[in-house]
Scaffold this motif. Sequence first.
Motif, short mmCIF file in Angstrom:
data_model
loop_
_atom_site.label_atom_id
_atom_site.label_comp_id
_atom_site.label_asym_id
_atom_site.label_seq_id
_atom_site.Cartn_x
_atom_site.Cartn_y
_atom_site.Cartn_z
N LEU A 11 79.47 30.31 34.58
CA LEU A 11 81.24 29.33 34.82
C LEU A 11 81.04 27.81 35.80
CD1 LEU A 11 82.61 32.99 36.69
CD2 LEU A 11 82.05 32.01 34.35
N VAL A 12 79.56 28.07 36.53
CA VAL A 12 79.77 26.46 36.68
C VAL A 12 79.84 25.99 35.71
CG1 VAL A 12 79.44 24.60 37.43
CG2 VAL A 12 79.01 26.70 38.40
N GLY A 13 78.60 25.66 34.26
CA GLY A 13 78.98 25.34 33.10
C GLY A 13 80.29 25.13 32.48
N ALA A 14 80.93 26.21 32.74
CA ALA A 14 82.52 26.02 32.13
C ALA A 14 83.00 25.57 32.31
CB ALA A 14 82.41 27.40 31.69
N ALA A 15 83.19 25.03 33.27
CA ALA A 15 84.39 24.52 34.58
C ALA A 15 83.90 22.52 34.15
CB ALA A 15 83.91 24.97 36.27
N ALA A 16 82.59 22.50 34.44
CA ALA A 16 82.57 21.60 33.58
C ALA A 16 82.94 20.65 32.44
CB ALA A 16 80.22 21.07 34.14
N LEU A 17 82.02 21.28 31.84
CA LEU A 17 82.58 20.98 29.97
C LEU A 17 84.39 21.58 30.23
CD1 LEU A 17 81.45 20.31 27.08
CD2 LEU A 17 81.56 22.72 26.86
N GLY A 18 85.15 22.27 31.11
CA GLY A 18 86.63 21.90 31.65
C GLY A 18 86.57 20.49 31.46
N LEU A 19 85.89 19.17 32.05
CA LEU A 19 86.42 18.59 33.11
C LEU A 19 86.42 17.45 32.31
CD1 LEU A 19 84.72 18.77 36.61
CD2 LEU A 19 87.97 18.57 36.18
N VAL A 20 85.00 17.22 31.38
CA VAL A 20 84.67 16.54 30.19
C VAL A 20 86.10 16.55 29.41
CG1 VAL A 20 83.04 16.19 28.17
CG2 VAL A 20 82.25 16.29 30.82
N SER A 21 86.44 17.76 29.22
CA SER A 21 87.15 18.19 28.01
C SER A 21 88.63 17.38 28.37
CB SER A 21 87.64 19.26 27.66
OG SER A 21 86.48 19.88 27.28
N ILE A 22 88.92 17.66 29.73
CA ILE A 22 90.12 17.04 29.82
C ILE A 22 90.04 15.05 29.78
CG2 ILE A 22 91.33 16.77 32.69
CD1 ILE A 22 90.84 19.93 33.17
N ALA A 23 88.59 14.98 30.64
CA ALA A 23 88.37 12.90 30.12
C ALA A 23 88.74 12.92 29.29
CB ALA A 23 87.27 13.37 30.98
N GLY A 31 93.69 5.91 21.96
CA GLY A 31 93.26 5.35 20.73
C GLY A 31 91.90 4.96 20.75
N PRO A 32 91.73 3.63 20.08
CA PRO A 32 92.08 2.54 19.83
C PRO A 32 92.83 2.99 18.41
CG PRO A 32 90.53 1.73 20.40
CD PRO A 32 90.07 2.58 20.35
N THR A 33 91.72 3.49 17.80
CA THR A 33 91.98 3.56 16.03
C THR A 33 92.10 5.72 15.94
OG1 THR A 33 89.69 4.51 15.87
CG2 THR A 33 90.50 2.23 15.49
N THR A 34 93.35 5.25 14.64
CA THR A 34 93.64 7.12 14.17
C THR A 34 92.43 8.01 14.43
OG1 THR A 34 95.49 6.66 13.37
CG2 THR A 34 95.12 8.80 12.55
N ALA A 35 90.95 7.69 13.72
CA ALA A 35 89.51 8.14 13.60
C ALA A 35 89.51 8.64 15.37
CB ALA A 35 88.86 7.09 13.11
N ASP A 36 89.58 7.73 15.86
CA ASP A 36 88.90 8.46 17.43
C ASP A 36 89.97 9.13 17.87
OD1 ASP A 36 87.38 5.99 17.78
OD2 ASP A 36 88.86 4.71 18.42
N ARG A 37 91.29 8.85 17.67
CA ARG A 37 91.94 10.11 17.83
C ARG A 37 91.55 11.62 17.47
NH1 ARG A 37 96.52 6.47 18.51
NH2 ARG A 37 96.20 5.68 20.72
N MET A 38 90.80 11.10 15.89
CA MET A 38 90.49 12.93 15.50
C MET A 38 89.28 13.36 16.04
SD MET A 38 92.13 11.70 11.71
CE MET A 38 90.69 12.49 10.91
N VAL A 39 88.60 12.15 16.57
CA VAL A 39 87.46 12.80 16.90
C VAL A 39 87.46 12.85 17.74
CG1 VAL A 39 85.05 12.33 17.61
CG2 VAL A 39 86.00 10.92 15.65
N ALA A 40 88.47 12.68 18.60
CA ALA A 40 89.10 13.19 20.75
C ALA A 40 88.63 14.69 20.61
CB ALA A 40 89.23 12.56 20.97
N VAL A 41 90.31 14.75 19.23
CA VAL A 41 90.27 16.25 19.12
C VAL A 41 89.83 17.43 18.96
CG1 VAL A 41 92.30 17.54 17.89
CG2 VAL A 41 93.21 15.43 19.00
N ASN A 42 88.82 16.65 18.47
CA ASN A 42 88.28 18.02 17.46
C ASN A 42 86.50 18.16 18.25
OD1 ASN A 42 86.77 19.02 15.87
ND2 ASN A 42 85.61 17.75 14.65
N VAL A 43 86.64 17.43 18.98
CA VAL A 43 85.76 17.47 20.01
C VAL A 43 85.81 18.27 21.06
CG1 VAL A 43 83.58 16.23 22.27
CG2 VAL A 43 84.19 14.92 19.98
#
Length: 93
Positions: A11-23, A31-43
Amino acid sequence: MTAELLSNGLLVGAAALGLVSIALLWRVVVGPTTADRMVAVNVIGTSVVVIIALLGAGLGEVGFLDVALVYGLLNFLLSLGLGQLSLDGGEPR
């Protein structure tokens, strides 16, 4: 005792990963580029799949793993769609 410690660790690991996702939302917005945005959405999508699986294992709910699998497949289809959209330059077919 050991099972409770393992459950709390998941549960702590899930919470930590949730914080990383929020970041990562910052990278989606800025961004700055569309490719950065696409990779971030995928991650973020992949992180959500792992978070759901960790919650399922930590809480002992087997149904969460089914939800994680379906969400993972949807995330894959989203990645394909975003890739196709970027190749077309944003033009619909």
